[in-house]
Design a protein around this motif. Structure first.
Motif, mmCIF file in Angstrom:
data_model
loop_
_atom_site.group_PDB
_atom_site.id
_atom_site.type_symbol
_atom_site.label_atom_id
_atom_site.label_comp_id
_atom_site.label_asym_id
_atom_site.label_seq_id
_atom_site.Cartn_x
_atom_site.Cartn_y
_atom_site.Cartn_z
ATOM 1 N N HIS A 35 0.832 -1.209 0.000
ATOM 2 C CA HIS A 35 0.000 0.000 0.000
ATOM 3 C C HIS A 35 0.867 1.259 0.000
ATOM 4 C CE1 HIS A 35 -4.147 -1.377 0.240
ATOM 5 N NE2 HIS A 35 -3.736 -2.386 1.013
ATOM 6 N N MET A 36 1.955 1.252 0.765
ATOM 7 C CA MET A 36 2.820 2.433 0.788
ATOM 8 C C MET A 36 3.567 2.615 -0.537
ATOM 9 S SD MET A 36 4.241 2.754 4.712
ATOM 10 C CE MET A 36 4.477 1.022 5.119
ATOM 11 N N GLU A 37 3.851 1.504 -1.208
ATOM 12 C CA GLU A 37 4.486 1.581 -2.527
ATOM 13 C C GLU A 37 3.556 2.280 -3.522
ATOM 14 O OE1 GLU A 37 6.774 -1.440 -5.647
ATOM 15 O OE2 GLU A 37 5.455 -2.248 -4.081
ATOM 16 N N ARG A 38 2.255 2.144 -3.314
ATOM 17 C CA ARG A 38 1.266 2.828 -4.158
ATOM 18 C C ARG A 38 0.914 4.219 -3.641
ATOM 19 N NH1 ARG A 38 -3.251 -0.199 -6.497
ATOM 20 N NH2 ARG A 38 -4.506 0.966 -5.007
ATOM 21 N N LEU A 39 1.507 4.601 -2.511
ATOM 22 C CA LEU A 39 1.206 5.877 -1.856
ATOM 23 C C LEU A 39 -0.262 5.984 -1.475
ATOM 24 C CD1 LEU A 39 3.327 8.365 -4.034
ATOM 25 C CD2 LEU A 39 4.028 7.064 -2.019
ATOM 26 N N ASP A 40 -0.859 4.842 -1.099
ATOM 27 C CA ASP A 40 -2.266 4.841 -0.680
ATOM 28 C C ASP A 40 -2.416 5.593 0.644
ATOM 29 O OD1 ASP A 40 -3.038 3.362 -2.858
ATOM 30 O OD2 ASP A 40 -2.869 1.436 -1.823
ATOM 31 N N LYS A 41 -3.404 6.451 0.702
ATOM 32 C CA LYS A 41 -3.610 7.270 1.891
ATOM 33 C C LYS A 41 -4.619 6.666 2.863
ATOM 34 C CE LYS A 41 -2.394 11.581 -0.432
ATOM 35 N NZ LYS A 41 -2.844 12.951 -0.816
ATOM 36 N N GLN A 42 -5.584 5.944 2.349
ATOM 37 C CA GLN A 42 -6.592 5.326 3.212
ATOM 38 C C GLN A 42 -6.922 3.934 2.690
ATOM 39 O OE1 GLN A 42 -9.803 8.271 3.274
ATOM 40 N NE2 GLN A 42 -9.166 8.879 5.330
ATOM 41 N N PHE A 43 -6.928 2.959 3.571
ATOM 42 C CA PHE A 43 -7.286 1.595 3.195
ATOM 43 C C PHE A 43 -7.618 0.819 4.474
ATOM 44 C CE2 PHE A 43 -2.728 1.984 3.652
ATOM 45 C CZ PHE A 43 -2.369 0.911 4.442
ATOM 46 N N SER A 44 -8.229 -0.335 4.295
ATOM 47 C CA SER A 44 -8.634 -1.177 5.439
ATOM 48 C C SER A 44 -8.141 -2.597 5.224
ATOM 49 C CB SER A 44 -10.154 -1.174 5.599
ATOM 50 O OG SER A 44 -10.630 0.138 5.854
ATOM 51 N N LEU A 45 -7.799 -3.268 6.316
ATOM 52 C CA LEU A 45 -7.384 -4.668 6.301
ATOM 53 C C LEU A 45 -8.117 -5.423 7.395
ATOM 54 C CD1 LEU A 45 -3.506 -4.231 5.932
ATOM 55 C CD2 LEU A 45 -5.122 -4.849 4.124
ATOM 56 N N ILE A 46 -8.411 -6.688 7.139
ATOM 57 C CA ILE A 46 -9.005 -7.565 8.145
ATOM 58 C C ILE A 46 -7.957 -8.603 8.533
ATOM 59 C CG2 ILE A 46 -10.781 -9.289 8.610
ATOM 60 C CD1 ILE A 46 -12.589 -7.750 6.660
ATOM 61 N N ILE A 47 -7.631 -8.678 9.833
ATOM 62 C CA ILE A 47 -6.616 -9.603 10.325
ATOM 63 C C ILE A 47 -7.306 -10.775 11.008
ATOM 64 C CG2 ILE A 47 -4.604 -9.870 11.802
ATOM 65 C CD1 ILE A 47 -4.083 -6.895 11.502
ATOM 66 N N ASN A 48 -7.061 -11.977 10.483
ATOM 67 C CA ASN A 48 -7.671 -13.200 11.005
ATOM 68 C C ASN A 48 -6.685 -13.975 11.861
ATOM 69 O OD1 ASN A 48 -10.241 -13.038 9.998
ATOM 70 N ND2 ASN A 48 -9.848 -14.280 8.177
ATOM 71 N N GLY A 49 -7.178 -14.676 12.851
ATOM 72 C CA GLY A 49 -6.357 -15.599 13.622
ATOM 73 C C GLY A 49 -5.971 -15.066 14.983
ATOM 74 N N HIS A 50 -5.424 -15.961 15.796
ATOM 75 C CA HIS A 50 -4.991 -15.605 17.147
ATOM 76 C C HIS A 50 -3.740 -14.729 17.076
ATOM 77 C CE1 HIS A 50 -4.015 -15.916 21.380
ATOM 78 N NE2 HIS A 50 -2.794 -16.345 21.049
ATOM 79 N N LEU A 51 -3.710 -13.659 17.856
ATOM 80 C CA LEU A 51 -2.578 -12.734 17.857
ATOM 81 C C LEU A 51 -1.651 -13.046 19.024
ATOM 82 C CD1 LEU A 51 -4.447 -9.367 17.134
ATOM 83 C CD2 LEU A 51 -3.485 -10.999 15.509
ATOM 84 N N PRO A 52 -0.318 -13.111 18.799
ATOM 85 C CA PRO A 52 0.624 -13.461 19.862
ATOM 86 C C PRO A 52 0.884 -12.333 20.842
ATOM 87 C CG PRO A 52 1.800 -12.979 17.854
ATOM 88 C CD PRO A 52 0.341 -12.922 17.512
#
Length: 505
Positions: A35-52
């Motif tokens: 996303h930063m390589e595209r210089l995206d200013k706003q975006f969303s991600l969904i993180i699945n799974g147990h977090l350590p």
């Protein structure tokens, strides 16, 4: 700390892309990089799974390690913020907001300039080592360390425009040039003695399968020592050598253990002459040559020298064995020639000339032969065949010139004013509005239907010879370089779309 994120390359190999919006925490760094390589200013991600660990720590770790991949883009990210909410027990949505120190226009201009510079300072048959030396020397000789700049001193755009910036800009430009040359390189973030709490940036580069540290910023000593501008003390070092005053996270980078280039660390005032490095010997100051591949050295002359500068097959230098006067050394014939009787203050090299500065304030310029053949010159400097142009009158308003061209067919216009200013367009077009101002340097706007036009072939501006004294000073200031007039004419690439010629009318 060891990174628990998978690499950018590994993510792409498993089919990941910018379209991947649902990820695991291990994939976060790679997706953020995309996303930063595209210089995206706003975006969303969904993180699945147990977090350590808590999500905010994982997010902070990802941003802190983002310089490991595509540093030219990730390090131009100036500010970041995020907010997240749980969608279910092991499913979190994160909304990102980022801002950058460059935009797409800046990126395009920088990449074009990088390509142009590399075509000038490197050749395809150079070894990786020779290319690394050429880029290191170009950056050190061209740019100056300065925190106080008009734009951001951390931005490569500011660095390339103002020729000043800080360690981040030095290291990012070096990393980008290595990427274009396809030489493996890392952008390293750490700390260094004397740099305070702000941190420091440098690079690692791979040559013949071995990794080395290279700190271009610390090799630029022109702002500290008046009579030197470049050294190799921080050029191709091992971990142990640079650790004397640099600190970094060793787990994030490959080890640097080879001492192959130790013999280069004492060099200064070096110039590249074909396959050789030519410089003053560190103890005797005698003119010396080194083969950087074998590190074999030989004495070229029993004279104490300074400011070795190579151009046109000659090494220009100050001969301190003869009153600090100007000498040249012919690399092919090994002939030494005395060129002046006056004492030299310094020698500088630009992309077009060698500039000799004398102690009495006088300057002398030696034009650099770029090796451009006649066919290339013909393409760069179009011949004026009046029959191929449609002549359009250009209105003069003091130092401003205005004209509009309209045609029902594709024609090639040439704009002319009554006082001898001429502008030749070298591509067919149906509509064009031209606005030219000369009082603040060359400011040319060419628009079609109110949209700016960028032609592939250079337009050519012709000014009367009488304009030299009036406009050359402001042109020099605009270009940040000395303009030398040869045979009553000059030809200068101003903005990739304009060539200037001054002629006697």
């Amino acid at each position: 700390m060891k990174s628990y994120f998978i690499s950018y390359e590994a993510f792409k190999q498993k089919g990941g892309s910018i379209k991947t919006t649902t990820i695991t925490y291990e994939e976060l760094l790679a997706v953020l990089t995309m996303h930063m390589e595209r210089l995206d200013k706003q975006f969303s991600l969904i993180i699945n799974g147990h977090l350590p660990k808590p999500l905010h720590q994982i997010l902070d770790d990802a941003f802190e390690q983002s310089h490991l991949y595509k540093a030219f883009y990730t390090q131009h990210c100036a500010n970041r913020s995020y907010r997240y909410r749980s969608l279910s027990k092991n499913r979190v949505k994160v909304d990102f907001t980022l801002s950058y120190r460059m935009n797409r226009k800046d990126e395009k201009q920088m990449l074009e300039e990088v390509e142009s510079v590399l075509q000038h300072i490197t050749t395809p048959n150079m070894s990786s080592l020779q290319k690394v030396i050429a880029v290191h020397d170009y950056i050190v000789r061209t740019y100056s360390y300065e925190l106080h700049t008009k734009g951001s001193p951390f931005s490569v755009a500011t660095f390339m425009k103002e020729k000043r910036g800080v360690c981040m800009a030095y290291a990012l430009l070096f990393e980008k040039m290595m990427e274009v040359l396809q030489i493996p390189c890392h952008y390293v973030i750490g700390k260094a003695d004397g740099e305070g709490d702000a941190g420091h940036a440098w690079n690692m580069v791979e040559i013949d399968g071995q990794w080395y540290h290279i700190d271009v910023t610390w090799d630029d000593i022109g702002h500290v020592f008046e009579h030197h501008e470049i050294r190799y003390r921080y050029f191709l070092l091992t971990d142990e050598q640079i650790a004397k005053n640099h600190q970094w996270d060793l787990d994030l980078y490959p080890p640097c253990t080879s001492e192959r280039f130790n013999a280069m660390h004492h060099l200064y005032d070096v110039c590249i002459a074909g396959d050789l490095l030519i410089y003053p010997h560190s103890k005797t100051a005698y003119l010396t040559a080194m083969d950087p591949e074998t590190l074999q050295t030989k004495k070229l002359a029993d004279i104490r020298v300074q400011y070795c500068t190579y151009a046109n097959g000659l090494v220009y230098m100050v001969n301190h064995s003869d009153g600090a006067t100007l000498y040249t050394f012919d690399v092919e014939t090994t002939e030494l020639t005395k060129c002046s009787k006056d004492q030299i203050h310094a020698i500088k090299k630009t992309s077009s000339e060698v500039v000799v500065m004398y102690a009495n304030g006088k300057q002398e310029m030696f034009e650099i032969d770029t090796g451009t053949d006649d066919s290339e010159r013909a393409e760069q400097t179009p011949e004026f065949d009046e029959a191929r142009y449609t002549i359009v009158s250009m209105m003069s308003l003091g130092d401003s010139y205005l004209a509009t061209f309209n045609s029902e067919t594709d024609d090639i216009p040439a704009f002319k004013s009554a006082d001898g200013v001429e502008l030749y367009i070298n591509e067919p077009i149906r509509q064009l509005t031209v606005s030219l101002e000369l009082n603040k340097g060359i400011q040319l706007q060419m628009t079609t239907n109110r949209k700016q036009v960028q032609f592939k072939k250079s337009a050519k501006l012709v000014l009367p010879l009488s304009y030299i004294e009036l406009y050359i000073p402001v042109i020099e200031k605009q270009l940040d370089k000395k303009v030398t007039v040869f045979d009553k004419s000059i030809s200068i690439d101003v903005s990739r779309s304009l060539l200037i010629q001054i002629k006697n009318k």
